[in-house]
Design a protein around this motif. Structure first.
Motif, PDB file in Angstrom:
ATOM      1  N   LYS A  28    -139.852   5.488 -28.190  1.00 15.72           N
ATOM      2  CA  LYS A  28    -140.511   6.096 -29.351  1.00 15.72           C
ATOM      3  C   LYS A  28    -139.594   6.150 -30.562  1.00 15.72           C
ATOM      4  O   LYS A  28    -139.973   5.741 -31.666  1.00 15.72           O
ATOM      5  N   VAL A  29    -138.374   6.657 -30.367  1.00 16.36           N
ATOM      6  CA  VAL A  29    -137.467   6.789 -31.517  1.00 16.36           C
ATOM      7  C   VAL A  29    -137.009   5.422 -32.007  1.00 16.36           C
ATOM      8  O   VAL A  29    -136.780   5.231 -33.214  1.00 16.36           O
ATOM      9  N   SER A  30    -136.905   4.449 -31.103  1.00 14.02           N
ATOM     10  CA  SER A  30    -136.509   3.110 -31.516  1.00 14.02           C
ATOM     11  C   SER A  30    -137.600   2.456 -32.359  1.00 14.02           C
ATOM     12  O   SER A  30    -137.310   1.789 -33.363  1.00 14.02           O
ATOM     13  N   LEU A  31    -138.847   2.635 -31.960  1.00 12.66           N
ATOM     14  CA  LEU A  31    -139.962   2.090 -32.744  1.00 12.66           C
ATOM     15  C   LEU A  31    -140.070   2.782 -34.094  1.00 12.66           C
ATOM     16  O   LEU A  31    -140.289   2.131 -35.128  1.00 12.66           O
ATOM     17  N   PHE A  32    -139.912   4.103 -34.098  1.00 14.22           N
ATOM     18  CA  PHE A  32    -139.962   4.855 -35.351  1.00 14.22           C
ATOM     19  C   PHE A  32    -138.819   4.436 -36.269  1.00 14.22           C
ATOM     20  O   PHE A  32    -138.986   4.312 -37.490  1.00 14.22           O
ATOM     21  N   SER A  33    -137.663   4.195 -35.663  1.00 14.71           N
ATOM     22  CA  SER A  33    -136.513   3.741 -36.434  1.00 14.71           C
ATOM     23  C   SER A  33    -136.799   2.396 -37.097  1.00 14.71           C
ATOM     24  O   SER A  33    -136.450   2.178 -38.260  1.00 14.71           O
ATOM     25  N   LEU A  34    -137.450   1.498 -36.371  1.00 12.40           N
ATOM     26  CA  LEU A  34    -137.788   0.186 -36.935  1.00 12.40           C
ATOM     27  C   LEU A  34    -138.723   0.315 -38.129  1.00 12.40           C
ATOM     28  O   LEU A  34    -138.571  -0.392 -39.132  1.00 12.40           O
ATOM     29  N   VAL A  35    -139.705   1.209 -38.015  1.00 15.29           N
ATOM     30  CA  VAL A  35    -140.637   1.430 -39.127  1.00 15.29           C
ATOM     31  C   VAL A  35    -139.882   1.881 -40.376  1.00 15.29           C
ATOM     32  O   VAL A  35    -140.186   1.453 -41.501  1.00 15.29           O
ATOM     33  N   ILE A  36    -138.891   2.742 -40.172  1.00 13.58           N
ATOM     34  CA  ILE A  36    -138.101   3.252 -41.294  1.00 13.58           C
ATOM     35  C   ILE A  36    -137.165   2.177 -41.843  1.00 13.58           C
ATOM     36  O   ILE A  36    -137.002   2.031 -43.063  1.00 13.58           O
ATOM     37  N   MET A  37    -136.548   1.393 -40.960  1.00 15.24           N
ATOM     38  CA  MET A  37    -135.518   0.449 -41.364  1.00 15.24           C
ATOM     39  C   MET A  37    -136.051  -0.841 -41.957  1.00 15.24           C
ATOM     40  O   MET A  37    -135.370  -1.482 -42.764  1.00 15.24           O
ATOM     41  N   LEU A  38    -137.251  -1.260 -41.554  1.00 13.12           N
ATOM     42  CA  LEU A  38    -137.725  -2.588 -41.931  1.00 13.12           C
ATOM     43  C   LEU A  38    -137.849  -2.803 -43.442  1.00 13.12           C
ATOM     44  O   LEU A  38    -137.353  -3.823 -43.952  1.00 13.12           O
ATOM     45  N   PRO A  39    -138.493  -1.890 -44.204  1.00  8.46           N
ATOM     46  CA  PRO A  39    -138.581  -2.129 -45.658  1.00  8.46           C
ATOM     47  C   PRO A  39    -137.211  -2.259 -46.343  1.00  8.46           C
ATOM     48  O   PRO A  39    -136.977  -3.256 -47.045  1.00  8.46           O
ATOM     49  N   PRO A  40    -136.274  -1.299 -46.150  1.00  5.90           N
ATOM     50  CA  PRO A  40    -134.953  -1.494 -46.778  1.00  5.90           C
ATOM     51  C   PRO A  40    -134.206  -2.679 -46.197  1.00  5.90           C
ATOM     52  O   PRO A  40    -133.418  -3.329 -46.898  1.00  5.90           O
ATOM     53  N   GLY A  41    -134.448  -2.984 -44.916  1.00  7.35           N
ATOM     54  CA  GLY A  41    -133.798  -4.142 -44.310  1.00  7.35           C
ATOM     55  C   GLY A  41    -134.237  -5.446 -44.958  1.00  7.35           C
ATOM     56  O   GLY A  41    -133.423  -6.334 -45.210  1.00  7.35           O
ATOM     57  N   LEU A  42    -135.542  -5.553 -45.226  1.00 12.54           N
ATOM     58  CA  LEU A  42    -136.060  -6.739 -45.906  1.00 12.54           C
ATOM     59  C   LEU A  42    -135.489  -6.851 -47.315  1.00 12.54           C
ATOM     60  O   LEU A  42    -135.118  -7.944 -47.761  1.00 12.54           O
ATOM     61  N   LEU A  43    -135.423  -5.721 -48.007  1.00 13.43           N
ATOM     62  CA  LEU A  43    -134.892  -5.727 -49.374  1.00 13.43           C
ATOM     63  C   LEU A  43    -133.430  -6.143 -49.397  1.00 13.43           C
ATOM     64  O   LEU A  43    -133.022  -7.028 -50.175  1.00 13.43           O
ATOM     65  N   VAL A  44    -132.620  -5.526 -48.537  1.00 11.53           N
ATOM     66  CA  VAL A  44    -131.188  -5.829 -48.505  1.00 11.53           C
ATOM     67  C   VAL A  44    -130.950  -7.269 -48.058  1.00 11.53           C
ATOM     68  O   VAL A  44    -130.128  -7.997 -48.647  1.00 11.53           O
ATOM     69  N   GLY A  45    -131.680  -7.704 -47.020  1.00  9.77           N
ATOM     70  CA  GLY A  45    -131.529  -9.077 -46.544  1.00  9.77           C
ATOM     71  C   GLY A  45    -131.899 -10.091 -47.605  1.00  9.77           C
ATOM     72  O   GLY A  45    -131.220 -11.115 -47.776  1.00  9.77           O
ATOM     73  N   TRP A  46    -132.959  -9.823 -48.348  1.00  9.69           N
ATOM     74  CA  TRP A  46    -133.400 -10.715 -49.434  1.00  9.69           C
ATOM     75  C   TRP A  46    -132.370 -10.760 -50.562  1.00  9.69           C
ATOM     76  O   TRP A  46    -132.048 -11.831 -51.074  1.00  9.69           O
ATOM     77  N   LEU A  47    -131.851  -9.592 -50.929  1.00 11.25           N
ATOM     78  CA  LEU A  47    -130.837  -9.542 -51.984  1.00 11.25           C
ATOM     79  C   LEU A  47    -129.590 -10.331 -51.596  1.00 11.25           C
ATOM     80  O   LEU A  47    -129.045 -11.104 -52.392  1.00 11.25           O
ATOM     81  N   LEU A  48    -129.127 -10.137 -50.371  1.00 14.12           N
ATOM     82  CA  LEU A  48    -127.909 -10.808 -49.927  1.00 14.12           C
ATOM     83  C   LEU A  48    -128.117 -12.306 -49.751  1.00 14.12           C
ATOM     84  O   LEU A  48    -127.185 -13.096 -49.956  1.00 14.12           O
ATOM     85  N   ALA A  49    -129.326 -12.700 -49.371  1.00 14.28           N
ATOM     86  CA  ALA A  49    -129.582 -14.114 -49.092  1.00 14.28           C
ATOM     87  C   ALA A  49    -129.879 -14.925 -50.347  1.00 14.28           C
ATOM     88  O   ALA A  49    -129.492 -16.098 -50.444  1.00 14.28           O
ATOM     89  N   LYS A  50    -130.543 -14.316 -51.326  1.00  9.80           N
ATOM     90  CA  LYS A  50    -131.084 -15.097 -52.438  1.00  9.80           C
ATOM     91  C   LYS A  50    -130.502 -14.753 -53.804  1.00  9.80           C
ATOM     92  O   LYS A  50    -130.889 -15.382 -54.798  1.00  9.80           O
ATOM     93  N   HIS A  51    -129.615 -13.795 -53.885  1.00  7.56           N
ATOM     94  CA  HIS A  51    -129.138 -13.373 -55.195  1.00  7.56           C
ATOM     95  C   HIS A  51    -127.615 -13.257 -55.227  1.00  7.56           C
ATOM     96  O   HIS A  51    -126.981 -12.912 -54.224  1.00  7.56           O
ATOM     97  N   GLU A  52    -127.068 -13.540 -56.389  1.00  4.76           N
ATOM     98  CA  GLU A  52    -125.656 -13.317 -56.647  1.00  4.76           C
ATOM     99  C   GLU A  52    -125.542 -12.193 -57.675  1.00  4.76           C
ATOM    100  O   GLU A  52    -126.182 -12.247 -58.726  1.00  4.76           O
ATOM    101  N   PHE A  53    -124.758 -11.175 -57.380  1.00  6.69           N
ATOM    102  CA  PHE A  53    -124.612 -10.047 -58.290  1.00  6.69           C
ATOM    103  C   PHE A  53    -123.268  -9.365 -58.042  1.00  6.69           C
ATOM    104  O   PHE A  53    -122.660  -9.526 -56.976  1.00  6.69           O
ATOM    105  N   ARG A  54    -122.840  -8.638 -59.041  1.00  8.38           N
ATOM    106  CA  ARG A  54    -121.576  -7.919 -58.917  1.00  8.38           C
ATOM    107  C   ARG A  54    -121.698  -6.841 -57.839  1.00  8.38           C
ATOM    108  O   ARG A  54    -122.652  -6.065 -57.821  1.00  8.38           O
TER     109      ARG A  54
END
Length: 225
Positions: free
Chosen positions: A16-42
């Motif tokens: 239960k807590v692992s699934l709930f954790s995934l729900v919480i982590m997925l949106p910021p995880g997608l954002l951070v992964g996208w930023l690191l993969a596709k963008h260059e920034f200071r």
């Protein structure tokens, strides 16, 4: 081997807590992964280092830092307690926070790998045809990166199931409330309950094996495409 109600409770709580954790982590995880993969920034290297830091820090160190932040005397814990009358420490939500911090790097790593594999030419072509950045992400990037994302999700979930050090620091080992399967194994070994420990270790090993096998199958399929 008959599984007791306490063992079932620990297993169900872990899931239960692992699934709930995934729900919480997925949106910021997608954002951070996208930023690191596709963008260059200071500060990109600093962001990447901070995200991956829990992978190399001892889990008890991460747990101790969370304890400082979330306790009633800590900056976040005091704020939640005074304004919302909410206590985090030694609650199931503390388990969620602990496993989220520890498993987030693996989730991001999978997302980063998946998004990095998407050809930039396809995304640029969609933009030249008038697609917005959001539309490009959901119609081009996300579908093509889905195998890496799924792999990250599975690895993050598996890590959440087995997390111990940070969890015991901020959530304790309260049977039926915060005792996950990893904590139940620790408790069984501490009490000399070898049969119980063996059952739980076997269950944990099977879950970990299935998770890694699924991830490997996804990776192999992706390489053959």
């Amino acid at each position: 081997m008959r599984i007791t109600s306490a063992e079932v409770a620990a297993l169900l709580l872990s899931i239960k807590v692992s699934l709930f954790s995934l729900v919480i982590m997925l949106p910021p995880g997608l954002l951070v992964g996208w930023l690191l993969a596709k963008h260059e920034f200071r500060g990109k290297s600093i962001l990447n280092t901070l995200v991956m830091l829990p992978l190399v820090l001892p889990p008890v160190v991460s747990g101790y830092l969370l304890l400082i932040l979330l306790s009633n005397n800590g900056p976040i814990g005091r704020l939640l307690s005074e304004i919302f009358n909410i206590e985090i420490i030694f609650t199931p939500f503390a388990v969620v926070i602990a496993i989220s911090v520890i498993s987030f790097p693996l989730l991001v790593r999978g997302i980063l790998t998946g998004i990095s594999s998407v050809p930039t030419e396809l995304e640029n072509a969609a933009r030249t045809l008038g697609a917005s950045p959001l539309k490009v992400f959901f119609t081009i990037t996300l579908p093509l990166a889905h195998r890496g994302i799924i792999g990250g999700i599975i690895l993050g979930f598996s890590k959440s199931l087995g997390e111990f050090g940070a969890t015991i620091m901020v959530a304790g080992n309260i049977q039926g409330k915060t005792q996950t399967i990893a904590l139940a194994i620790f408790n069984a070994v501490h009490l000399g309950q070898d049969i119980t420990a063996f059952r739980l270790v076997l269950i944990s090993t099977i879950l970990a094996f299935i998770s890694i096998w699924i991830t490997e199958r996804i990776t192999i399929s992706n390489n053959h495409i």
